[in-house]
Design a protein around this motif. Structure first.
Motif, mmCIF file in Angstrom:
data_model
loop_
_atom_site.group_PDB
_atom_site.id
_atom_site.type_symbol
_atom_site.label_atom_id
_atom_site.label_comp_id
_atom_site.label_asym_id
_atom_site.label_seq_id
_atom_site.Cartn_x
_atom_site.Cartn_y
_atom_site.Cartn_z
ATOM 1 N N MET A 1 0.853 -1.205 0.000
ATOM 2 C CA MET A 1 0.000 0.000 0.000
ATOM 3 C C MET A 1 0.883 1.246 0.000
ATOM 4 O O MET A 1 1.833 1.324 0.778
ATOM 5 C CB MET A 1 -0.891 -0.026 1.244
ATOM 6 N N ARG A 3 1.977 5.339 0.320
ATOM 7 C CA ARG A 3 1.866 6.189 1.490
ATOM 8 C C ARG A 3 0.563 6.978 1.541
ATOM 9 O O ARG A 3 -0.042 7.119 2.586
ATOM 10 C CB ARG A 3 3.057 7.149 1.547
ATOM 11 N N THR A 6 -2.274 4.946 2.774
ATOM 12 C CA THR A 6 -2.155 4.762 4.226
ATOM 13 C C THR A 6 -2.652 6.001 4.958
ATOM 14 O O THR A 6 -3.392 5.910 5.930
ATOM 15 C CB THR A 6 -0.683 4.499 4.599
ATOM 16 N N ASN A 7 -2.237 7.168 4.451
ATOM 17 C CA ASN A 7 -2.670 8.415 5.087
ATOM 18 C C ASN A 7 -4.183 8.524 5.083
ATOM 19 O O ASN A 7 -4.788 8.913 6.082
ATOM 20 C CB ASN A 7 -2.073 9.620 4.350
ATOM 21 N N ALA A 9 -6.383 6.100 4.941
ATOM 22 C CA ALA A 9 -6.972 5.120 5.860
ATOM 23 C C ALA A 9 -6.868 5.601 7.300
ATOM 24 O O ALA A 9 -7.829 5.514 8.068
ATOM 25 C CB ALA A 9 -6.272 3.773 5.690
ATOM 26 N N VAL A 10 -5.692 6.141 7.661
ATOM 27 C CA VAL A 10 -5.520 6.619 9.038
ATOM 28 C C VAL A 10 -6.418 7.820 9.294
ATOM 29 O O VAL A 10 -7.035 7.931 10.363
ATOM 30 C CB VAL A 10 -4.042 6.946 9.318
ATOM 31 N N PHE A 13 -9.798 6.619 9.863
ATOM 32 C CA PHE A 13 -9.844 5.968 11.176
ATOM 33 C C PHE A 13 -10.031 7.010 12.272
ATOM 34 O O PHE A 13 -10.905 6.883 13.141
ATOM 35 C CB PHE A 13 -8.547 5.185 11.369
ATOM 36 N N VAL A 14 -9.219 8.071 12.222
ATOM 37 C CA VAL A 14 -9.317 9.118 13.240
ATOM 38 C C VAL A 14 -10.674 9.808 13.150
ATOM 39 O O VAL A 14 -11.321 10.089 14.170
ATOM 40 C CB VAL A 14 -8.168 10.131 13.078
ATOM 41 N N LEU A 16 -13.464 8.504 12.116
ATOM 42 C CA LEU A 16 -14.451 7.582 12.678
ATOM 43 C C LEU A 16 -14.431 7.667 14.206
ATOM 44 O O LEU A 16 -15.483 7.649 14.860
ATOM 45 C CB LEU A 16 -14.147 6.157 12.213
ATOM 46 N N GLY A 17 -13.216 7.781 14.755
ATOM 47 C CA GLY A 17 -13.101 7.932 16.207
ATOM 48 C C GLY A 17 -13.787 9.197 16.689
ATOM 49 O O GLY A 17 -14.495 9.185 17.708
ATOM 50 N N ALA A 20 -17.487 8.711 16.576
ATOM 51 C CA ALA A 20 -17.924 7.873 17.688
ATOM 52 C C ALA A 20 -17.966 8.687 18.978
ATOM 53 O O ALA A 20 -18.883 8.550 19.794
ATOM 54 C CB ALA A 20 -16.989 6.673 17.843
ATOM 55 N N LEU A 21 -16.974 9.568 19.152
ATOM 56 C CA LEU A 21 -16.939 10.395 20.360
ATOM 57 C C LEU A 21 -18.119 11.372 20.366
ATOM 58 O O LEU A 21 -18.761 11.578 21.409
ATOM 59 C CB LEU A 21 -15.619 11.159 20.433
ATOM 60 N N PHE A 23 -20.959 10.841 18.904
ATOM 61 C CA PHE A 23 -22.114 9.980 19.197
ATOM 62 C C PHE A 23 -22.239 9.780 20.704
ATOM 63 O O PHE A 23 -23.326 9.892 21.287
ATOM 64 C CB PHE A 23 -21.908 8.648 18.471
ATOM 65 N N MET A 24 -21.083 9.514 21.353
ATOM 66 C CA MET A 24 -21.067 9.342 22.813
ATOM 67 C C MET A 24 -21.551 10.614 23.501
ATOM 68 O O MET A 24 -22.300 10.560 24.472
ATOM 69 C CB MET A 24 -19.639 9.057 23.290
#
Lengths: 157, 261
Positions: A1, A3, A6-7, A9-10, A13-14, A16-17, A20-21, A23-24
């Protein structure tokens, strides 16, 4: 993969975090519902607060108008002193009655405020004078049994 | 009898030596944190490896844990006629405990073991020694990015785990069993405090991230340079990480939540 993939995807990911926060905070937690730092303070004294806890809601006509901020025992009078934090948009008359009530049979206890008819309003730091303590079920049952016993012994005589 | 004391003494000394080695290693890692943080591209690659690649297992496990909690919680709660409290039961257990802990255990098994094996093999094939020869510090080049990836990834994974669990509980509780959706969400919101529950849970996940990250890089870095050594280091990572996550969770729970309700 490579670079950049990868960037991406990361980054996703962040993100999505963070979603989620959020949502919390908004859906699961109560971040927006009431900030305990604002509002004015009232004080209420009770002979017995039962199971009332710090952070318990203060409701009027079923609507949450504030929270219990602190509970302590008065060292001289042995009364429980509850500090309430009430939202600034709600005002209560000076003859408001504060009562400790249970939501449902086994639910949590909260403080109920029943507004009176006085034209003077409670101000920051003032005290709710008319209060009604928590109903302690054991005491109630004990009293009932005692009355029954007194009744039946009265019948015999 | 003397034999017993001899073995006990040897065991104590070897445990102490290992602890001392670990402490020195942790000191070295923390001292090079700033240097390692400058290598952004490396960090991104490691977050991709440890965090993004763990997403599937975290999402699926979270969903199923939430669903099971809903079924079991409903069984008990409906006996007391308070099935409406299911939302708050599920959300509190997920946000306070299960989210951080289960995410950390899965992370230790999925990513921590892989990091240990990777670094252990680097040691066994003398790549770390080669880096040292080329005046590249293996700790800031190899260890720190992997450690920081755990630090960053685990809190994110824990929040995602909790959210997936809440959604799973919603699917089972509301859609399948038929609890009122309004009661489910409002009871949940009334009992979950953002600062006290959600942020404390996140802090737990951060602490677990430090623990799992440090243990997995330490075990890899100090693995015996043989096939057997790498395999036993990987096992130790999972075992020690899991045990320390559970122990730390107990300590943190007592500090955070005692006397709260």
């Amino acid at each position: 993969m490579n670079r950049s993939k990868t960037n991406v995807a990361v980054g996703a990911f962040v993100a999505l975090g963070i979603v989620a926060l959020a949502f919390m905070a908004l859906k699961v937690g109560n971040l927006v519902s009431f900030d305990s730092a604002e509002g004015y303070r009232l004080e209420a004294r009770f002979d017995n607060i039962g199971g009332l806890r710090v952070r318990a809601p203060v409701k009027s006509a079923g609507v949450v108008v504030g929270r219990v901020e602190d509970i302590r025992l008065d060292r001289d009078t042995y009364e429980a002193v509850a500090q309430l934090r009430i939202r600034p948009e709600y005002r209560f008359s000076a003859d408001t009655i504060g009562a400790i009530v249970t939501s449902g049979l086994l639910g949590e206890q909260y403080l109920s405020l029943d507004a009176g008819g006085d034209s003077l309003y409670l101000k920051d730091g003032e005290r709710i004078i008319k209060t009604q303590s928590a109903i302690v079920l054991e005491k109630l049952i004990g009293q009932f049994l005692y009355n029954k016993a007194a009744e039946s012994s009265g019948d015999k005589k | 009898m003397v034999d017993f004391f001899e073995r006990l003494g040897a065991l104590t000394l070897s445990v102490l030596a290992r602890l001392g080695l670990a402490t020195l290693f942790f000191g070295a890692v923390f001292a090079r944190m700033a240097q390692g943080a400058k290598r952004g591209a490396l960090l991104v690659r490691e977050i991709h490896f440890a965090g993004v690649r763990s997403l599937a297992i975290i999402l699926v496990s979270g969903l199923f844990v939430g669903m099971v909690l809903a079924v079991q919680g409903y069984e008990v709660l409906q006996r007391f006629g308070s099935a409406d409290a299911l939302g708050s039961l599920v959300a509190l257990s997920l946000v306070r405990e299960l989210g951080p802990v289960v995410a950390a255990l899965l992370f230790a098994g999925r990513a921590g073991s892989a990091v240990t094996a990777e670094i252990g093999l680097m040691r066994a094939t003398e790549q770390l020694a080669a880096m040292d020869m080329m005046a590249v510090d293996p700790i800031s080049r190899v260890i720190v990015p992997r450690f920081m990836a755990a630090l960053v990834s685990l809190p994110i994974l824990a929040v995602i785990f909790s959210s997936a669990g809440v959604i799973g509980a919603y699917l089972v509780g509301v859609e399948l069993i038929g609890i009122d959706a309004g009661a489910f969400w409002s009871q949940m919101r009334a009992s979950v405090d953002f600062r006290l529950d959600v942020l404390n849970g996140l802090f737990k996940a951060l602490v677990f991230g430090v623990a799992v990250g440090l243990i997995s890089v330490f075990e890899g870095y100090h693995a015996a340079p043989t096939a057997e050594g790498v395999s036993s280091a990987t096992t130790r990572t999972v075992v020690i990480s899991s045990l320390s996550v559970l122990t730390l969770d107990f300590i943190l729970t007592v500090l955070m939540f005692r006397g709260l309700n």
